[in-house]
Motif scaffolding. Structure first.
Motif, PDB file in Angstrom:
ATOM      1  N   THR A 129     -14.327 -59.332   0.759  1.00 28.88           N
ATOM      2  CA  THR A 129     -13.065 -59.458   1.492  1.00 28.88           C
ATOM      3  C   THR A 129     -11.922 -59.674   0.510  1.00 28.88           C
ATOM      4  O   THR A 129     -12.062 -60.416  -0.456  1.00 28.88           O
ATOM      5  N   GLU A 130     -10.803 -59.020   0.784  1.00 32.42           N
ATOM      6  CA  GLU A 130      -9.580 -59.251   0.015  1.00 32.42           C
ATOM      7  C   GLU A 130      -8.397 -59.166   0.970  1.00 32.42           C
ATOM      8  O   GLU A 130      -8.123 -58.111   1.533  1.00 32.42           O
ATOM      9  N   VAL A 131      -7.736 -60.302   1.175  1.00 31.42           N
ATOM     10  CA  VAL A 131      -6.580 -60.379   2.057  1.00 31.42           C
ATOM     11  C   VAL A 131      -5.435 -61.014   1.271  1.00 31.42           C
ATOM     12  O   VAL A 131      -5.577 -62.149   0.794  1.00 31.42           O
ATOM     13  N   PRO A 132      -4.310 -60.310   1.109  1.00 35.72           N
ATOM     14  CA  PRO A 132      -3.169 -60.888   0.399  1.00 35.72           C
ATOM     15  C   PRO A 132      -2.632 -62.117   1.133  1.00 35.72           C
ATOM     16  O   PRO A 132      -2.499 -62.112   2.358  1.00 35.72           O
ATOM     17  N   LEU A 133      -2.339 -63.159   0.353  1.00 33.55           N
ATOM     18  CA  LEU A 133      -1.755 -64.390   0.902  1.00 33.55           C
ATOM     19  C   LEU A 133      -0.661 -64.861  -0.042  1.00 33.55           C
ATOM     20  O   LEU A 133      -0.843 -65.809  -0.794  1.00 33.55           O
ATOM     21  N   GLY A 134       0.450 -64.185  -0.042  1.00 29.28           N
ATOM     22  CA  GLY A 134       1.528 -64.536  -0.960  1.00 29.28           C
ATOM     23  C   GLY A 134       1.129 -64.205  -2.386  1.00 29.28           C
ATOM     24  O   GLY A 134       0.707 -63.087  -2.669  1.00 29.28           O
ATOM     25  N   GLU A 135       1.223 -65.196  -3.255  1.00 28.73           N
ATOM     26  CA  GLU A 135       0.885 -64.940  -4.662  1.00 28.73           C
ATOM     27  C   GLU A 135      -0.621 -64.926  -4.910  1.00 28.73           C
ATOM     28  O   GLU A 135      -1.075 -64.539  -5.980  1.00 28.73           O
ATOM     29  N   HIS A 136      -1.413 -65.349  -3.936  1.00 27.29           N
ATOM     30  CA  HIS A 136      -2.868 -65.376  -4.068  1.00 27.29           C
ATOM     31  C   HIS A 136      -3.509 -64.480  -3.017  1.00 27.29           C
ATOM     32  O   HIS A 136      -2.814 -63.810  -2.252  1.00 27.29           O
ATOM     33  N   ARG A 137      -4.852 -64.479  -2.996  1.00 20.76           N
ATOM     34  CA  ARG A 137      -5.604 -63.672  -2.037  1.00 20.76           C
ATOM     35  C   ARG A 137      -6.759 -64.491  -1.471  1.00 20.76           C
ATOM     36  O   ARG A 137      -7.261 -65.397  -2.131  1.00 20.76           O
ATOM     37  N   TRP A 138      -7.163 -64.142  -0.238  1.00 20.67           N
ATOM     38  CA  TRP A 138      -8.439 -64.605   0.285  1.00 20.67           C
ATOM     39  C   TRP A 138      -9.423 -63.597  -0.274  1.00 20.67           C
ATOM     40  O   TRP A 138      -9.464 -62.443   0.141  1.00 20.67           O
ATOM     41  N   LEU A 139     -10.187 -64.003  -1.286  1.00 20.63           N
ATOM     42  CA  LEU A 139     -10.992 -63.082  -2.069  1.00 20.63           C
ATOM     43  C   LEU A 139     -12.424 -63.592  -2.108  1.00 20.63           C
ATOM     44  O   LEU A 139     -12.684 -64.670  -2.648  1.00 20.63           O
ATOM     45  N   THR A 140     -13.333 -62.829  -1.512  1.00 21.36           N
ATOM     46  CA  THR A 140     -14.731 -63.261  -1.490  1.00 21.36           C
ATOM     47  C   THR A 140     -15.633 -62.218  -2.116  1.00 21.36           C
ATOM     48  O   THR A 140     -15.332 -61.017  -2.120  1.00 21.36           O
ATOM     49  N   VAL A 141     -16.761 -62.708  -2.643  1.00 21.58           N
ATOM     50  CA  VAL A 141     -17.818 -61.852  -3.172  1.00 21.58           C
ATOM     51  C   VAL A 141     -19.123 -62.264  -2.507  1.00 21.58           C
ATOM     52  O   VAL A 141     -19.255 -63.381  -2.003  1.00 21.58           O
ATOM     53  N   VAL A 142     -20.077 -61.331  -2.520  1.00 17.81           N
ATOM     54  CA  VAL A 142     -21.399 -61.578  -1.961  1.00 17.81           C
ATOM     55  C   VAL A 142     -22.460 -60.987  -2.880  1.00 17.81           C
ATOM     56  O   VAL A 142     -22.167 -60.154  -3.737  1.00 17.81           O
ATOM     57  N   SER A 143     -23.682 -61.395  -2.649  1.00 13.49           N
ATOM     58  CA  SER A 143     -24.801 -60.813  -3.375  1.00 13.49           C
ATOM     59  C   SER A 143     -25.052 -59.399  -2.860  1.00 13.49           C
ATOM     60  O   SER A 143     -25.066 -59.186  -1.643  1.00 13.49           O
ATOM     61  N   PRO A 144     -25.281 -58.435  -3.747  1.00 15.08           N
ATOM     62  CA  PRO A 144     -25.599 -57.084  -3.266  1.00 15.08           C
ATOM     63  C   PRO A 144     -26.928 -57.048  -2.508  1.00 15.08           C
ATOM     64  O   PRO A 144     -27.147 -56.164  -1.686  1.00 15.08           O
ATOM     65  N   GLN A 145     -27.802 -58.025  -2.747  1.00 14.40           N
ATOM     66  CA  GLN A 145     -29.074 -58.087  -2.024  1.00 14.40           C
ATOM     67  C   GLN A 145     -28.900 -58.636  -0.614  1.00 14.40           C
ATOM     68  O   GLN A 145     -29.796 -58.513   0.214  1.00 14.40           O
ATOM     69  N   ASP A 146     -27.756 -59.261  -0.317  1.00 13.43           N
ATOM     70  CA  ASP A 146     -27.514 -59.854   0.995  1.00 13.43           C
ATOM     71  C   ASP A 146     -26.028 -59.744   1.334  1.00 13.43           C
ATOM     72  O   ASP A 146     -25.320 -60.747   1.432  1.00 13.43           O
TER      73      ASP A 146
END
Length: 128
Positions: free
Chosen positions: A30-47
């Motif tokens: 997930t990547e959602v712009p939030l002003g100068e930052h982002r809601w940025l998540t990563v996950v395991s490719p296995q899950d």
């Protein structure tokens, strides 16, 4: 009830994204712009539908102090499971990752601790 999201505070989201994806092997979810930052998540490719790791911008003054204290004491911020700590250690060392603890067997678990380049120590672990 299940754990859906956890976070790691990072001092640079772009550097964190590169490290956590290109080096550790997670994938951006997930990547959602939030002003100068982002809601940025990563996950395991296995899950890919499993627990998301939020690369949270270090914004609160307490987080900076907390992270520095953990690093000074050699305490990992969080831990990730790997199939084989020794093999993962070798792979990451070849990519230039700095470890503060080499693989260490402790009864039913083997661990190693790495520097995530974003102000955190991260433990990798294999249960035997």
């Amino acid at each position: 009830m299940r754990i859906a999201l956890t976070s790691v505070c990072v001092d640079d989201q772009e550097r964190a994204l590169r490290f956590y994806t290109e080096v550790l092997g997670f994938v951006k979810k997930t990547e959602v712009p939030l002003g100068e930052h982002r809601w940025l998540t990563v996950v395991s490719p296995q899950d890919p539908d499993g627990v998301e790791l939020l690369l949270e911008p270090e914004g609160h003054p307490a987080s900076t102090v907390y992270k520095a204290a953990l690093v000074a004491d050699g305490i990992p911020f969080t831990a990730f499971a790997v199939e084989n700590v020794e093999a993962e250690h070798a792979r990451l060392v070849a990519l230039g990752v700095r470890f503060t603890q080499e693989p260490l067997a402790m009864g039913p678990v083997t661990t190693a601790v790495l520097d995530d380049t974003c102000g955190n120590l991260i433990q990798i672990a294999t249960m035997h």
